[in-house]
Each structure stands twice: as structure tokens, then as C-alpha cells.
Design a protein around this motif. Structure first.
Motif, mmCIF file in Angstrom:
data_model
loop_
_atom_site.group_PDB
_atom_site.id
_atom_site.type_symbol
_atom_site.label_atom_id
_atom_site.label_comp_id
_atom_site.label_asym_id
_atom_site.label_seq_id
_atom_site.Cartn_x
_atom_site.Cartn_y
_atom_site.Cartn_z
ATOM 1 N N GLY A 48 48.652 -0.333 66.082
ATOM 2 C CA GLY A 48 49.796 -0.364 65.163
ATOM 3 C C GLY A 48 50.871 0.620 65.564
ATOM 4 O O GLY A 48 52.069 0.298 65.538
ATOM 5 N N ALA A 49 50.477 1.823 65.972
ATOM 6 C CA ALA A 49 51.451 2.836 66.390
ATOM 7 C C ALA A 49 52.180 2.400 67.658
ATOM 8 O O ALA A 49 53.401 2.564 67.783
ATOM 9 C CB ALA A 49 50.760 4.170 66.606
ATOM 10 N N VAL A 50 51.434 1.818 68.606
ATOM 11 C CA VAL A 50 52.056 1.360 69.854
ATOM 12 C C VAL A 50 53.025 0.218 69.576
ATOM 13 O O VAL A 50 54.141 0.186 70.121
ATOM 14 C CB VAL A 50 50.971 0.960 70.882
ATOM 15 C CG1 VAL A 50 51.587 0.242 72.067
ATOM 16 C CG2 VAL A 50 50.194 2.180 71.330
ATOM 17 N N LEU A 51 52.616 -0.724 68.736
ATOM 18 C CA LEU A 51 53.521 -1.833 68.393
ATOM 19 C C LEU A 51 54.774 -1.328 67.691
ATOM 20 O O LEU A 51 55.886 -1.792 67.976
ATOM 21 C CB LEU A 51 52.802 -2.855 67.523
ATOM 22 C CG LEU A 51 51.780 -3.744 68.225
ATOM 23 C CD1 LEU A 51 51.056 -4.617 67.212
ATOM 24 C CD2 LEU A 51 52.446 -4.595 69.281
ATOM 25 N N LEU A 52 54.612 -0.394 66.781
ATOM 26 C CA LEU A 52 55.762 0.180 66.097
ATOM 27 C C LEU A 52 56.694 0.866 67.088
ATOM 28 O O LEU A 52 57.920 0.704 67.021
ATOM 29 C CB LEU A 52 55.307 1.171 65.021
ATOM 30 C CG LEU A 52 56.426 1.861 64.230
ATOM 31 C CD1 LEU A 52 57.215 0.825 63.443
ATOM 32 C CD2 LEU A 52 55.845 2.928 63.322
ATOM 33 N N LEU A 53 56.115 1.604 68.031
ATOM 34 C CA LEU A 53 56.920 2.277 69.048
ATOM 35 C C LEU A 53 57.676 1.276 69.906
ATOM 36 O O LEU A 53 58.875 1.456 70.177
ATOM 37 C CB LEU A 53 56.021 3.156 69.930
ATOM 38 C CG LEU A 53 56.718 3.927 71.033
ATOM 39 C CD1 LEU A 53 57.681 4.949 70.436
ATOM 40 C CD2 LEU A 53 55.707 4.609 71.929
ATOM 41 N N ILE A 67 58.583 -1.797 69.086
ATOM 42 C CA ILE A 67 59.623 -2.420 68.263
ATOM 43 C C ILE A 67 60.809 -1.470 68.099
ATOM 44 O O ILE A 67 61.969 -1.881 68.237
ATOM 45 C CB ILE A 67 59.054 -2.840 66.893
ATOM 46 C CG1 ILE A 67 58.093 -4.005 67.080
ATOM 47 C CG2 ILE A 67 60.163 -3.203 65.924
ATOM 48 C CD1 ILE A 67 57.287 -4.348 65.845
ATOM 49 N N LEU A 68 60.534 -0.210 67.830
ATOM 50 C CA LEU A 68 61.621 0.759 67.667
ATOM 51 C C LEU A 68 62.406 0.949 68.963
ATOM 52 O O LEU A 68 63.639 1.071 68.940
ATOM 53 C CB LEU A 68 61.069 2.095 67.172
ATOM 54 C CG LEU A 68 60.559 2.095 65.728
ATOM 55 C CD1 LEU A 68 59.938 3.449 65.389
ATOM 56 C CD2 LEU A 68 61.663 1.746 64.754
ATOM 57 N N LEU A 69 61.721 0.964 70.102
ATOM 58 C CA LEU A 69 62.415 1.078 71.392
ATOM 59 C C LEU A 69 63.284 -0.145 71.659
ATOM 60 O O LEU A 69 64.397 -0.029 72.181
ATOM 61 C CB LEU A 69 61.412 1.287 72.523
ATOM 62 C CG LEU A 69 60.766 2.669 72.583
ATOM 63 C CD1 LEU A 69 59.680 2.687 73.664
ATOM 64 C CD2 LEU A 69 61.800 3.737 72.858
ATOM 65 N N ALA A 70 62.789 -1.330 71.306
ATOM 66 C CA ALA A 70 63.578 -2.549 71.495
ATOM 67 C C ALA A 70 64.831 -2.510 70.622
ATOM 68 O O ALA A 70 65.934 -2.867 71.074
ATOM 69 C CB ALA A 70 62.731 -3.773 71.164
ATOM 70 N N ILE A 71 64.683 -2.077 69.379
ATOM 71 C CA ILE A 71 65.836 -1.970 68.478
ATOM 72 C C ILE A 71 66.837 -0.959 69.023
ATOM 73 O O ILE A 71 68.049 -1.199 69.018
ATOM 74 C CB ILE A 71 65.376 -1.605 67.055
ATOM 75 C CG1 ILE A 71 64.627 -2.772 66.441
ATOM 76 C CG2 ILE A 71 66.560 -1.209 66.180
ATOM 77 C CD1 ILE A 71 63.949 -2.455 65.128
ATOM 78 N N MET A 72 66.337 0.174 69.521
ATOM 79 C CA MET A 72 67.220 1.197 70.064
ATOM 80 C C MET A 72 67.980 0.677 71.295
ATOM 81 O O MET A 72 69.189 0.903 71.433
ATOM 82 C CB MET A 72 66.414 2.440 70.455
ATOM 83 C CG MET A 72 67.286 3.598 70.895
ATOM 84 S SD MET A 72 66.350 5.078 71.275
ATOM 85 C CE MET A 72 65.567 4.605 72.790
ATOM 86 N N ALA A 73 67.281 -0.051 72.168
ATOM 87 C CA ALA A 73 67.938 -0.599 73.358
ATOM 88 C C ALA A 73 69.014 -1.600 72.948
ATOM 89 O O ALA A 73 70.123 -1.598 73.503
ATOM 90 C CB ALA A 73 66.906 -1.260 74.263
#
Length: 85
Positions: free
Chosen positions: A16-21, A23-29
Motif C-alpha cells: 500500500g505504501a509503495v502504491l501510494l508513493l 501514485i503521488l510521484l505520477a501526480i507530481m510528474a
């Protein structure tokens, strides 16, 4: 809690933490790309504004020049008109 259940909870939490990370990196990019595109568009539009402001100034100079009596008389002569008093 058994050892097997504890391992499952740890694995699920890690996934869950890896998936959240991710997703957040994709949003940031996506946001960074979006910001860059908008900055480029703003720079392009500012360039266009400058270009058209220069054209307006040149147009005003052209109107002033073509309003002068000498220019009007010269153009009239080119068209075959004569000036008589």
C-alpha cells in the motif's frame, strides 16, 4: 496475532505504501509537465503581444507618414493626377 498474519499485514502495508508513493510521484510528474507547458504558452503569448505592439507602433508611424502632404502629392502624381491651384 500469529506470525503468518503479522507477515501478511506487513506485506499489505508495504504494498500500500509503495502504491501510494507511485501514485503521488505520477501526480507530481503530471503537475510539473503541466506547469512547464503553461509557462511555455505564457512565454509564447508574451512574445506575440510584443510583436503586435510593435506592429501597432509601425502602423501609427505609417499613418503619420501617409498623412503628410508630400507623400499624398507624390502618390497622386504616380496615379496621373495633377495639382493645380
Amino acid at each position: 496475532m500469529t506470525e503468518e498474519k503479522a507477515k501478511k499485514v506487513i506485506v499489505a502495508t508495504t504494498v500500500g505504501a509503495v502504491l501510494l508513493l507511485i501514485i503521488l510521484l505520477a501526480i507530481m510528474a503530471y503537475q510539473m509537465i503541466s506547469i512547464k507547458v503553461k509557462e511555455n504558452r505564457i512565454a509564447y503569448l508574451k512574445g506575440q503581444i510584443t510583436k503586435y505592439e510593435q506592429l501597432i507602433l509601425q502602423g501609427e508611424e505609417t499613418v503619420e507618414i501617409r498623412s503628410m502632404r508630400e507623400w499624398i502629392e507624390r502618390e497622386a502624381r504616380k496615379l496621373g493626377y495633377s495639382y493645380s491651384v
